[in-house]
Design a protein around this motif. Structure first.
Motif, mmCIF file in Angstrom:
data_model
loop_
_atom_site.group_PDB
_atom_site.id
_atom_site.type_symbol
_atom_site.label_atom_id
_atom_site.label_comp_id
_atom_site.label_asym_id
_atom_site.label_seq_id
_atom_site.Cartn_x
_atom_site.Cartn_y
_atom_site.Cartn_z
ATOM 1 N N MET A 1 -8.519 4.814 12.067
ATOM 2 C CA MET A 1 -8.197 3.565 12.747
ATOM 3 C C MET A 1 -6.698 3.309 12.589
ATOM 4 O O MET A 1 -6.171 3.307 11.488
ATOM 5 C CB MET A 1 -9.022 2.426 12.131
ATOM 6 C CG MET A 1 -8.716 1.099 12.742
ATOM 7 S SD MET A 1 -9.586 -0.347 12.076
ATOM 8 C CE MET A 1 -11.103 0.257 11.490
ATOM 9 N N SER A 2 -6.019 3.057 13.681
ATOM 10 C CA SER A 2 -4.582 2.788 13.663
ATOM 11 C C SER A 2 -4.323 1.298 13.490
ATOM 12 O O SER A 2 -5.049 0.463 14.007
ATOM 13 C CB SER A 2 -3.948 3.256 14.968
ATOM 14 O OG SER A 2 -4.080 4.647 15.100
ATOM 15 N N ASP A 3 -3.272 1.013 12.781
ATOM 16 C CA ASP A 3 -2.877 -0.374 12.549
ATOM 17 C C ASP A 3 -1.716 -0.716 13.472
ATOM 18 O O ASP A 3 -0.592 -0.278 13.270
ATOM 19 C CB ASP A 3 -2.466 -0.541 11.085
ATOM 20 C CG ASP A 3 -2.051 -1.953 10.755
ATOM 21 O OD1 ASP A 3 -2.207 -2.849 11.609
ATOM 22 O OD2 ASP A 3 -1.559 -2.167 9.636
ATOM 23 N N TRP A 4 -1.978 -1.538 14.484
ATOM 24 C CA TRP A 4 -0.963 -1.919 15.449
ATOM 25 C C TRP A 4 -0.213 -3.180 15.025
ATOM 26 O O TRP A 4 0.721 -3.593 15.703
ATOM 27 C CB TRP A 4 -1.601 -2.133 16.830
ATOM 28 C CG TRP A 4 -1.938 -0.840 17.485
ATOM 29 C CD1 TRP A 4 -3.077 -0.093 17.297
ATOM 30 C CD2 TRP A 4 -1.132 -0.102 18.387
ATOM 31 N NE1 TRP A 4 -3.025 1.045 18.037
ATOM 32 C CE2 TRP A 4 -1.834 1.069 18.728
ATOM 33 C CE3 TRP A 4 0.121 -0.315 18.944
ATOM 34 C CZ2 TRP A 4 -1.332 2.016 19.603
ATOM 35 C CZ3 TRP A 4 0.619 0.629 19.830
ATOM 36 C CH2 TRP A 4 -0.105 1.778 20.143
ATOM 37 N N GLY A 5 -0.565 -3.798 13.922
ATOM 38 C CA GLY A 5 0.103 -5.008 13.447
ATOM 39 C C GLY A 5 1.607 -4.856 13.297
ATOM 40 O O GLY A 5 2.370 -5.657 13.833
ATOM 41 N N LYS A 63 1.392 -9.505 4.829
ATOM 42 C CA LYS A 63 0.616 -8.271 4.967
ATOM 43 C C LYS A 63 -0.187 -8.237 6.255
ATOM 44 O O LYS A 63 -1.374 -7.931 6.270
ATOM 45 C CB LYS A 63 -0.268 -8.038 3.751
ATOM 46 C CG LYS A 63 0.517 -7.877 2.479
ATOM 47 C CD LYS A 63 -0.344 -7.579 1.297
ATOM 48 C CE LYS A 63 0.552 -7.458 0.070
ATOM 49 N NZ LYS A 63 -0.178 -7.209 -1.134
ATOM 50 N N HIS A 65 -0.153 -6.085 8.479
ATOM 51 C CA HIS A 65 -0.559 -4.739 8.837
ATOM 52 C C HIS A 65 -1.597 -4.107 7.923
ATOM 53 O O HIS A 65 -1.949 -2.965 8.113
ATOM 54 C CB HIS A 65 0.663 -3.834 8.942
ATOM 55 C CG HIS A 65 1.394 -3.665 7.652
ATOM 56 N ND1 HIS A 65 2.033 -4.677 7.005
ATOM 57 C CD2 HIS A 65 1.577 -2.570 6.897
ATOM 58 C CE1 HIS A 65 2.588 -4.227 5.910
ATOM 59 N NE2 HIS A 65 2.332 -2.947 5.829
ATOM 60 N N PHE A 66 -2.099 -4.805 6.966
ATOM 61 C CA PHE A 66 -3.075 -4.214 6.041
ATOM 62 C C PHE A 66 -4.493 -4.606 6.422
ATOM 63 O O PHE A 66 -4.776 -5.771 6.652
ATOM 64 C CB PHE A 66 -2.809 -4.660 4.599
ATOM 65 C CG PHE A 66 -1.533 -4.132 4.020
ATOM 66 C CD1 PHE A 66 -0.782 -4.901 3.159
ATOM 67 C CD2 PHE A 66 -1.094 -2.859 4.311
ATOM 68 C CE1 PHE A 66 0.396 -4.416 2.623
ATOM 69 C CE2 PHE A 66 0.069 -2.361 3.777
ATOM 70 C CZ PHE A 66 0.816 -3.146 2.937
ATOM 71 N N TYR A 67 -5.393 -3.613 6.450
ATOM 72 C CA TYR A 67 -6.809 -3.882 6.662
ATOM 73 C C TYR A 67 -7.549 -4.032 5.337
ATOM 74 O O TYR A 67 -8.545 -4.718 5.249
ATOM 75 C CB TYR A 67 -7.452 -2.753 7.473
ATOM 76 C CG TYR A 67 -6.942 -2.685 8.885
ATOM 77 C CD1 TYR A 67 -6.217 -1.586 9.314
ATOM 78 C CD2 TYR A 67 -7.177 -3.716 9.777
ATOM 79 C CE1 TYR A 67 -5.740 -1.509 10.607
ATOM 80 C CE2 TYR A 67 -6.711 -3.642 11.062
ATOM 81 C CZ TYR A 67 -6.002 -2.554 11.490
ATOM 82 O OH TYR A 67 -5.546 -2.500 12.775
ATOM 83 N N ILE A 131 2.647 4.902 14.516
ATOM 84 C CA ILE A 131 1.277 5.246 14.877
ATOM 85 C C ILE A 131 1.100 6.763 14.979
ATOM 86 O O ILE A 131 0.219 7.334 14.340
ATOM 87 C CB ILE A 131 0.874 4.566 16.212
ATOM 88 C CG1 ILE A 131 1.000 3.043 16.108
ATOM 89 C CG2 ILE A 131 -0.531 4.977 16.630
ATOM 90 C CD1 ILE A 131 0.128 2.389 15.067
ATOM 91 N N HIS A 136 5.488 6.359 6.258
ATOM 92 C CA HIS A 136 5.197 5.443 5.157
ATOM 93 C C HIS A 136 6.209 5.647 4.045
ATOM 94 O O HIS A 136 6.606 6.778 3.755
ATOM 95 C CB HIS A 136 3.797 5.674 4.584
ATOM 96 C CG HIS A 136 2.711 5.447 5.566
ATOM 97 N ND1 HIS A 136 2.277 4.192 5.920
ATOM 98 C CD2 HIS A 136 1.969 6.313 6.295
ATOM 99 C CE1 HIS A 136 1.321 4.298 6.809
ATOM 100 N NE2 HIS A 136 1.112 5.578 7.074
#
Length: 140
Positions: A1-5, A63, A65-67, A131, A136
């Motif tokens: 799962m990509s984080d688009w935040g 945060k 962008h953090f799930y 993405i 990181h």
């Protein structure tokens, strides 16, 4: 799962903080100018510092962008976004489209159209870095 935040936050801040679009600090004829579509090296520096502060708040403090709960802070989105903000600020290195040519270099000018074009370039590059490549930089 990509984080688009981080992508969304970085692009919105790029548009809102582009010197000359909404405001410029310092202005050419005062402390603050609104909607002048001009820029300067000093204004890009001040706006870059504002950009850095705001993107740190949204991506590191809040945060966005953090799930999941993460122990380490990921500085990758912050570093990539700030570097791209500076390099793609219309008028600093280049302006696409320019006032009298397709591309002008170092003219310290901007326009609504060039901010739109630079935003599209910014969106593409930050999407690639965050993405597709997944840059990181963890500190903890």
């Amino acid at each position: 799962m990509s984080d688009w935040g981080p992508v969304f936050i970085a692009v919105v801040l790029f548009v809102l903080l582009s010197p000359g679009l909404l405001f410029q600090v310092p202005g050419r004829h005062g402390c603050v100018e609104f909607g002048s579509f001009h820029t300067s090296g000093a204004a890009i520096m001040v706006h870059s510092l504002l950009y850095f502060a705001l993107i740190c708040v949204f991506l590191l403090a809040i945060k966005v962008h953090f799930y999941l709960v993460v122990v380490m802070a990921d500085w990758g989105p912050v570093v990539i976004a700030v570097v791209l903000f500076v390099l793609l600020s219309p008028g600093l290195l280049f302006q696409l489209p320019g006032k009298s040519r397709v591309v002008e270099f170092g003219n310290m000018q901007t326009s609504g159209l060039s901010i739109l074009v630079h935003t599209i370039i910014f969106f593409g590059l930050i999407t690639i870095f965050l993405i597709a490549i997944g840059v990181h930089i963890y500190t903890g």
